[in-house]
Scaffold this motif. Structure first.
Motif, PDB file in Angstrom:
ATOM      1  N   ILE A  31      42.284  16.187  29.358  1.00 38.01           N
ATOM      2  CA  ILE A  31      42.991  17.261  28.637  1.00 38.01           C
ATOM      3  C   ILE A  31      42.069  18.472  28.517  1.00 38.01           C
ATOM      4  O   ILE A  31      40.854  18.328  28.332  1.00 38.01           O
ATOM      5  CB  ILE A  31      43.491  16.756  27.251  1.00 38.01           C
ATOM      6  N   ALA A  32      42.676  19.651  28.671  1.00 39.14           N
ATOM      7  CA  ALA A  32      41.917  20.901  28.565  1.00 39.14           C
ATOM      8  C   ALA A  32      42.799  21.891  27.812  1.00 39.14           C
ATOM      9  O   ALA A  32      43.981  22.023  28.123  1.00 39.14           O
ATOM     10  CB  ALA A  32      41.580  21.433  29.957  1.00 39.14           C
ATOM     11  N   THR A  33      42.226  22.555  26.815  1.00 35.50           N
ATOM     12  CA  THR A  33      43.075  23.397  25.962  1.00 35.50           C
ATOM     13  C   THR A  33      42.811  24.894  26.148  1.00 35.50           C
ATOM     14  O   THR A  33      41.721  25.317  26.536  1.00 35.50           O
ATOM     15  CB  THR A  33      42.876  23.080  24.457  1.00 35.50           C
ATOM     16  N   SER A  34      43.857  25.658  25.848  1.00 29.62           N
ATOM     17  CA  SER A  34      43.755  27.115  25.793  1.00 29.62           C
ATOM     18  C   SER A  34      44.936  27.610  24.971  1.00 29.62           C
ATOM     19  O   SER A  34      46.046  27.113  25.137  1.00 29.62           O
ATOM     20  CB  SER A  34      43.837  27.693  27.204  1.00 29.62           C
ATOM     21  N   GLN A  40      50.295  26.294  31.419  1.00 28.40           N
ATOM     22  CA  GLN A  40      50.073  26.676  32.823  1.00 28.40           C
ATOM     23  C   GLN A  40      49.155  25.656  33.515  1.00 28.40           C
ATOM     24  O   GLN A  40      48.260  25.087  32.902  1.00 28.40           O
ATOM     25  CB  GLN A  40      49.461  28.073  32.894  1.00 28.40           C
ATOM     26  N   LYS A  41      49.390  25.493  34.823  1.00 31.54           N
ATOM     27  CA  LYS A  41      48.591  24.518  35.582  1.00 31.54           C
ATOM     28  C   LYS A  41      47.222  25.110  35.919  1.00 31.54           C
ATOM     29  O   LYS A  41      47.134  26.257  36.392  1.00 31.54           O
ATOM     30  CB  LYS A  41      49.310  24.169  36.890  1.00 31.54           C
ATOM     31  N   VAL A  42      46.196  24.309  35.711  1.00 33.54           N
ATOM     32  CA  VAL A  42      44.829  24.762  36.025  1.00 33.54           C
ATOM     33  C   VAL A  42      44.731  25.182  37.490  1.00 33.54           C
ATOM     34  O   VAL A  42      44.183  26.237  37.830  1.00 33.54           O
ATOM     35  CB  VAL A  42      43.807  23.634  35.703  1.00 33.54           C
ATOM     36  N   GLY A  51      41.488  21.024  42.802  1.00 32.97           N
ATOM     37  CA  GLY A  51      41.349  19.573  42.625  1.00 32.97           C
ATOM     38  C   GLY A  51      42.056  19.061  41.373  1.00 32.97           C
ATOM     39  O   GLY A  51      42.314  17.871  41.245  1.00 32.97           O
ATOM     40  N   TYR A  52      42.363  19.954  40.444  1.00 36.91           N
ATOM     41  CA  TYR A  52      43.049  19.529  39.212  1.00 36.91           C
ATOM     42  C   TYR A  52      44.564  19.695  39.343  1.00 36.91           C
ATOM     43  O   TYR A  52      45.198  20.378  38.541  1.00 36.91           O
ATOM     44  CB  TYR A  52      42.548  20.362  38.025  1.00 36.91           C
ATOM     45  N   GLN A  53      45.159  19.069  40.353  1.00 42.28           N
ATOM     46  CA  GLN A  53      46.593  19.240  40.609  1.00 42.28           C
ATOM     47  C   GLN A  53      47.455  18.803  39.422  1.00 42.28           C
ATOM     48  O   GLN A  53      48.520  19.351  39.179  1.00 42.28           O
ATOM     49  CB  GLN A  53      47.001  18.442  41.859  1.00 42.28           C
ATOM     50  N   ASP A  54      47.003  17.790  38.688  1.00 38.95           N
ATOM     51  CA  ASP A  54      47.863  17.230  37.627  1.00 38.95           C
ATOM     52  C   ASP A  54      47.495  17.724  36.226  1.00 38.95           C
ATOM     53  O   ASP A  54      48.027  17.218  35.241  1.00 38.95           O
ATOM     54  CB  ASP A  54      47.767  15.692  37.643  1.00 38.95           C
ATOM     55  N   LEU A  55      46.576  18.671  36.154  1.00 33.83           N
ATOM     56  CA  LEU A  55      46.121  19.091  34.815  1.00 33.83           C
ATOM     57  C   LEU A  55      46.799  20.397  34.392  1.00 33.83           C
ATOM     58  O   LEU A  55      46.624  21.443  35.021  1.00 33.83           O
ATOM     59  CB  LEU A  55      44.596  19.264  34.813  1.00 33.83           C
ATOM     60  N   THR A  56      47.565  20.295  33.304  1.00 33.91           N
ATOM     61  CA  THR A  56      48.215  21.482  32.727  1.00 33.91           C
ATOM     62  C   THR A  56      47.506  21.802  31.417  1.00 33.91           C
ATOM     63  O   THR A  56      47.208  20.887  30.620  1.00 33.91           O
ATOM     64  CB  THR A  56      49.718  21.173  32.464  1.00 33.91           C
ATOM     65  N   SER A  58      46.728  22.566  27.730  1.00 32.92           N
ATOM     66  CA  SER A  58      47.438  22.154  26.507  1.00 32.92           C
ATOM     67  C   SER A  58      47.136  23.128  25.382  1.00 32.92           C
ATOM     68  O   SER A  58      46.060  23.734  25.346  1.00 32.92           O
ATOM     69  CB  SER A  58      46.952  20.772  26.058  1.00 32.92           C
ATOM     70  N   PRO A  59      48.062  23.239  24.422  1.00 38.86           N
ATOM     71  CA  PRO A  59      47.727  24.025  23.228  1.00 38.86           C
ATOM     72  C   PRO A  59      46.662  23.290  22.415  1.00 38.86           C
ATOM     73  O   PRO A  59      46.383  22.117  22.658  1.00 38.86           O
ATOM     74  CB  PRO A  59      49.062  24.088  22.472  1.00 38.86           C
ATOM     75  N   LEU A  60      46.099  23.990  21.458  1.00 36.07           N
ATOM     76  CA  LEU A  60      45.003  23.406  20.670  1.00 36.07           C
ATOM     77  C   LEU A  60      45.583  22.482  19.589  1.00 36.07           C
ATOM     78  O   LEU A  60      45.545  22.786  18.398  1.00 36.07           O
ATOM     79  CB  LEU A  60      44.145  24.523  20.063  1.00 36.07           C
ATOM     80  N   ASP A  61      46.133  21.348  20.025  1.00 36.83           N
ATOM     81  CA  ASP A  61      46.677  20.356  19.087  1.00 36.83           C
ATOM     82  C   ASP A  61      45.670  19.203  19.031  1.00 36.83           C
ATOM     83  O   ASP A  61      45.572  18.373  19.946  1.00 36.83           O
ATOM     84  CB  ASP A  61      48.053  19.890  19.594  1.00 36.83           C
ATOM     85  N   LEU A  62      44.900  19.181  17.953  1.00 33.23           N
ATOM     86  CA  LEU A  62      43.744  18.282  17.883  1.00 33.23           C
ATOM     87  C   LEU A  62      44.136  16.808  17.940  1.00 33.23           C
ATOM     88  O   LEU A  62      43.443  16.004  18.573  1.00 33.23           O
ATOM     89  CB  LEU A  62      42.919  18.580  16.630  1.00 33.23           C
ATOM     90  N   GLU A  63      45.252  16.449  17.291  1.00 35.98           N
ATOM     91  CA  GLU A  63      45.698  15.040  17.309  1.00 35.98           C
ATOM     92  C   GLU A  63      45.973  14.595  18.747  1.00 35.98           C
ATOM     93  O   GLU A  63      45.597  13.497  19.154  1.00 35.98           O
ATOM     94  CB  GLU A  63      46.975  14.860  16.468  1.00 35.98           C
ATOM     95  N   THR A  64      46.637  15.435  19.511  1.00 37.04           N
ATOM     96  CA  THR A  64      46.943  15.096  20.914  1.00 37.04           C
ATOM     97  C   THR A  64      45.655  14.924  21.713  1.00 37.04           C
ATOM     98  O   THR A  64      45.515  13.984  22.495  1.00 37.04           O
ATOM     99  CB  THR A  64      47.813  16.208  21.547  1.00 37.04           C
ATOM    100  N   VAL A  65      44.710  15.837  21.504  1.00 37.47           N
ATOM    101  CA  VAL A  65      43.432  15.734  22.231  1.00 37.47           C
ATOM    102  C   VAL A  65      42.751  14.414  21.878  1.00 37.47           C
ATOM    103  O   VAL A  65      42.274  13.681  22.756  1.00 37.47           O
ATOM    104  CB  VAL A  65      42.498  16.932  21.901  1.00 37.47           C
TER     105      VAL A  65
END
Ligand SMILES: NC(=O)C1=CN([C@@H]2O[C@H](COP(=O)(O)OP(=O)(O)OC[C@H]3O[C@@H](n4cnc5c(N)ncnc54)[C@H](OP(=O)(O)O)[C@@H]3O)[C@@H](O)[C@H]2O)C=CC1
Ligand SMILES: CC(=O)N[C@@H](CCC(=O)OP(=O)(O)O)C(=O)O
Length: 345
Positions: A31-34, A40-42, A51-56, A58-65
């Motif tokens: 997970i990567a946040t902004s 948006q996809k990295v 190389g990060y085809q599947d990484l979108t 995420s918002p800064l939702d700490l519980e999810t992270v």
């Protein structure tokens, strides 16, 4: 694979973490946040990270992270990082914080230079993440305060000489130059192309917030109070940091002896290159790498030792040093995922 989160992934240090973790054999960014680019996809936003085809993002939702990670890198501005770090520590995560929020041991000193501290109770837990000096403590850490870029160069340059009684401890001059990425990715007048191109300038002369961090660590190593004159400069390169340290010698030593003290001190430290006296470090020799190059020369006529250090401010000065810390915290080989050569020239 260890699940890793990056908070503040679209800043310069966050992007450098993404770049350098892509091929790490034992860590995977889950997970990567902004705030600005969430959804948006990295690989679309930054095509060089395809190389990060599947990484979108995420918002800064700490519980999810927290649900998706074992280790978290916080690449946020100072003052913003502290509460985020506190949340993840309470959730039992290992955290490597790239900001300055947990570097200063004395909360009063922190508050003088940065503003109020809202997670003071965590300060005793934080280990200063300079692996060449504190690797044993880092191995047992849950919270690592990744060092500042200027302090990384100044401390690595001076450490071999501090406890040896060879230099005066109250007469040290640190003259440092940073590339513009050191100021972060956000648009600011001071870092516009026309303001920095073909220009060099000093800033925050003798009043930069890295001064107390440098003095804290040098004092710790010397076992006596160390005071420095620190002058940072902005130079027209994107990446790179070059620091020249001048100190008065108490004992007469030659350049060769000084060189030997350095090579002995950094024996078996894979990311330190002590150059022979006839060579000088260069930022283009370390660009994109976790290497700190060091050089030393004694000026006999003025009894001065001159020590030079070159790093990449985004790499050894921030993100690859953070990965080196992660490797130690997770008991992986220290060099894992970090062996690389600079792009030259
Ligand atoms: N640049 C360098 O050479 C070095 C930097 N550092 C430190 O690393 C940290 C990151 O630096 P750098 O990457 O250069 O900074 P950038 O300004 O480039 O990036 C900061 C990131 O944090 C996010 N962010 C900014 N404000 C907030 C906020 N209020 N709440 C949540 N997220 C926020 C931004 O994304 P978004 O706005 O989309 O959320 C962005 O991803 C800083 O503490 C810096 O001092 C340390 C050593 C060297
Ligand atoms: C060129 C430039 O502006 N550099 C930044 C320092 C780099 C940095 O990000 O500071 P931390 O290491 O404390 O996080 C500055 O002088 O504020």
């Amino acid at each position: 694979m260890t699940k890793v989160g990056i908070i503040g992934a679209t800043g310069y240090t966050g992007l450098e973490l993404l770049r350098c973790l892509l091929y790490h054999p034992k860590a995977e960014v889950t997970i990567a946040t902004s705030r600005q680019f969430a959804g948006q996809k990295v690989a679309v936003l930054f095509p060089f990270l395809k190389g990060y085809q599947d990484l979108t993002l995420s918002p800064l939702d700490l519980e999810t992270v927290a649900k998706q990670t074992e280790v978290v890198f916080t690449a946020l501005p100072h003052q913003v990082a502290m509460e985020v770090v506190s949340f993840f520590i309470k959730k039992g995560k290992k955290v490597i914080d790239l900001s300055a929020d947990f570097r200063l041991k004395d909360p009063g000193v922190y508050e003088t230079w940065y503003g109020p501290h809202k997670a003071k109770e965590l300060l005793p837990l934080a280990i200063y993440g300079l692996p060449e000096i504190y690797s044993e403590k880092i191995r047992g850490a849950t919270l690592v305060a990744n060092p500042g870029c200027y302090p990384t160069t100044a401390i690595l340059a001076l450490a071999p000489f501090l406890s040896k009684g060879v230099i005066e401890l109250n007469n040290i001059i640190i003259d440092a130059k940073s590339g513009v990425s050191g100021a972060g990715r956000g648009a600011k007048l001071a870092t516009h192309f026309c303001e920095v191109n073909e220009n060099m300038e000093a800033y925050k002369v003798c009043n930069h917030r890295h001064t107390p961090e440098i003095e804290q660590e040098l004092t710790q190593l010397a076992g006596k109070v160390v005071k420095v004159t620190f002058v940072p400069h902005l130079i027209p390169i994107s990446r790179g940091m070059f620091t020249t340290v001048y100190a008065r010698l108490i004992k007469t030593i030659t350049s060769e002896t000084a060189h030997r003290l350095m090579t002995d001190y950094y024996k078996n430290k894979p990311f330190i290159e002590v150059l022979p006296p006839e060579n000088v470090p260069k930022t283009i020799y370390v660009r994109g790498t976790n290497i700190c190059q060091l050089g030393v020369k004694v000026d006999k006529k003025s009894s001065t030792i001159v020590i030079m250090a070159a790093i990449d401010n985004l790499a050894k000065g921030a993100s690859t040093q953070a990965i080196q810390n992660m490797n130690l915290m997770l008991h992986f080989p220290e060099e894992m995922g970090l062996k690389t050569l600079p792009v030259f020239p």
